[in-house]
Write an enzyme that holds these catalytic residues in place. Structure first.
Site, short mmCIF file in Angstrom:
data_model
loop_
_atom_site.label_atom_id
_atom_site.label_comp_id
_atom_site.label_asym_id
_atom_site.label_seq_id
_atom_site.Cartn_x
_atom_site.Cartn_y
_atom_site.Cartn_z
N ILE A 1 -29.56 5.15 -17.58
CA ILE A 1 -28.95 6.50 -17.48
C ILE A 1 -29.43 7.13 -16.10
CG2 ILE A 1 -28.94 8.71 -18.50
CD1 ILE A 1 -29.60 7.22 -21.22
N ARG B 1 -19.69 13.89 -21.41
CA ARG B 1 -18.39 13.27 -20.92
C ARG B 1 -17.25 13.61 -22.02
NH1 ARG B 1 -20.61 14.12 -17.06
NH2 ARG B 1 -20.74 13.09 -15.17
N ASP C 1 0.71 -1.05 -0.10
CA ASP C 1 -0.03 0.13 -0.01
C ASP C 1 0.75 1.12 -0.11
OD1 ASP C 1 -1.64 2.05 0.79
OD2 ASP C 1 -3.08 0.42 1.13
N TYR D 1 -13.28 13.00 -3.80
CA TYR D 1 -12.25 12.56 -4.84
C TYR D 1 -11.61 13.44 -5.26
CZ TYR D 1 -10.50 10.17 -8.80
OH TYR D 1 -9.81 9.79 -10.01
N ALA E 1 -4.63 4.89 -6.33
CA ALA E 1 -5.73 6.07 -5.80
C ALA E 1 -6.95 5.12 -5.32
CB ALA E 1 -6.03 6.91 -6.86
N GLN E 2 -7.61 5.79 -4.41
CA GLN E 2 -8.94 5.36 -3.89
C GLN E 2 -9.98 6.12 -4.93
OE1 GLN E 2 -9.43 3.09 -1.74
NE2 GLN E 2 -11.55 2.93 -2.42
#
Length: 328
Positions: free
Chosen positions: A210, A218, A66, A154, A88-89
């Site tokens: 959706i 995106r 880790d 995040y 990354a988380q």
């Protein structure tokens, strides 16, 4: 060269490890094998990288560990010429439920790597950042001068990590580049992503679902383009100390994406809609002119070309990959 890839059994990290090993480099992949999604895909990524090392002149070793383990990180960095930090988380939505874990992994884990790098004189530290650092768009496409006001834990953790990295580059004088990825997709992608779910549902005669009204857009970036940008940084120093967008320069409405996949696989299906998550970005669209200028970067896949390649790969690997998507 000796290359450490953190998150090296994950989606992007796995592709990087495979490419570096095939190109003749000695690769160590550090991964904690977190079951955020099914570990079968991480095991598959590791096998692909091992096979690439056998086919080429490189080597590959997977180390289970880790980035929060500072002692292990220091040991691995001491043997590396380059560090590609992909660990990354992940996940915008889960970060709302457990923001402190995102700080521990994405910020403190990155600091462990940076502390190790500043004492070893590595050639370059390349880290995965995210379009999530931008938050709500003031204008589109996002260029690197756009305000960074993330709307999820995040995104906040990724912005903090990249700012630490660029600050370390400045004050400790070692090369750092932060690549801001825009929704990367392709073969071996995380099973819980929109494209993989749309494809799976259509292949099984179920309508794509959706979240929201589908007008969200995106900028989807094909994995091969991301790999090429990273490989360039083995030699190119023009982006040192900077954050750079890596996207497709194209964007698409989620509804249109679902229709494109539906029309290829199951044209009689109707689309379904569910409640949108608050932490989801409304729109993403990358201005990659800086990457073009500094790295010679140019996306080579449109979303339609990339999705067609992913569907082809999905069909060839459906037996083992589809169950992972269905469980996600």
């Amino acid at each position: 060269m000796d290359i450490l890839v953190t998150g090296g059994a994950g989606f992007i990290g796995g592709h990087l490890a495979e490419r570096f090993a095939r190109d003749g480099h000695s690769v160590v992949a550090l991964d904690n094998l977190d079951p955020f999604y099914d570990l079968d895909i991480k095991e598959y990524n590791a096998e692909v990288a091992r096979a690439a090392a056998r086919e080429g002149d490189g080597s590959y070793e997977l180390v289970e560990g880790d980035v929060r383990d500072a002692e292990l990180v220091e040991e691995l960095v001491s043997d590396a010429d380059y560090v590609y930090h992909q660990a990354a988380q992940a996940g915008v939505r889960p970060s709302v439920e457990n923001p402190r874990k995102y700080d521990e992994v994405n910020v403190d884990g990155t600091l462990n790597l940076l502390d190790a790098c500043r004492d070893t004189g590595i050639e370059r530290f390349v880290m995965a950042s995210s379009s999530s650092v931008y938050g709500k768009p003031r204008y589109l496409p996002y260029d690197e001068e756009h305000p960074t006001t993330p709307v999820s834990p995040y995104g906040a953790s990724k912005l903090s990590a990249e700012r630490y990295a660029c600050a370390y580059s400045e004050v400790y004088d070692f090369p750092v580049v932060a690549l801001r990825y825009f929704t990367v997709y392709g073969p071996r992608m995380r099973p819980n992503m929109a494209i993989s779910n749309f494809v799976s549902r259509c292949m099984n005669g179920e309508p794509p679902v959706i979240y929201g009204d589908g007008t969200q857009t995106r900028d989807f970036t094909f994995i091969d383009d991301v790999v090429e940008a990273n490989v360039t940084l083995l030699e190119e120093d023009a982006a040192d100390g900077q954050a750079v967008n890596i996207g497709s320069t194209d964007n698409i409405e989620i509804k249109t994406l679902a229709e494109e996949i539906r029309d290829q696989l199951a044209p009689d299906l109707e689309l379904e809609y569910a409640e949108r998550y608050d932490a989801d970005s409304e729109h993403t669209h990358a201005d990659t002119s800086k990457a073009g200028e500094l790295l010679g970067y140019e996306a080579s896949h449109t979303i339609r070309e990339g999705v067609a390649k992913f569907i082809e790969w999905y069909e060839a690997n459906r037996e083992w990959y589809e169950p992972l998507v269905r469980r996600s």
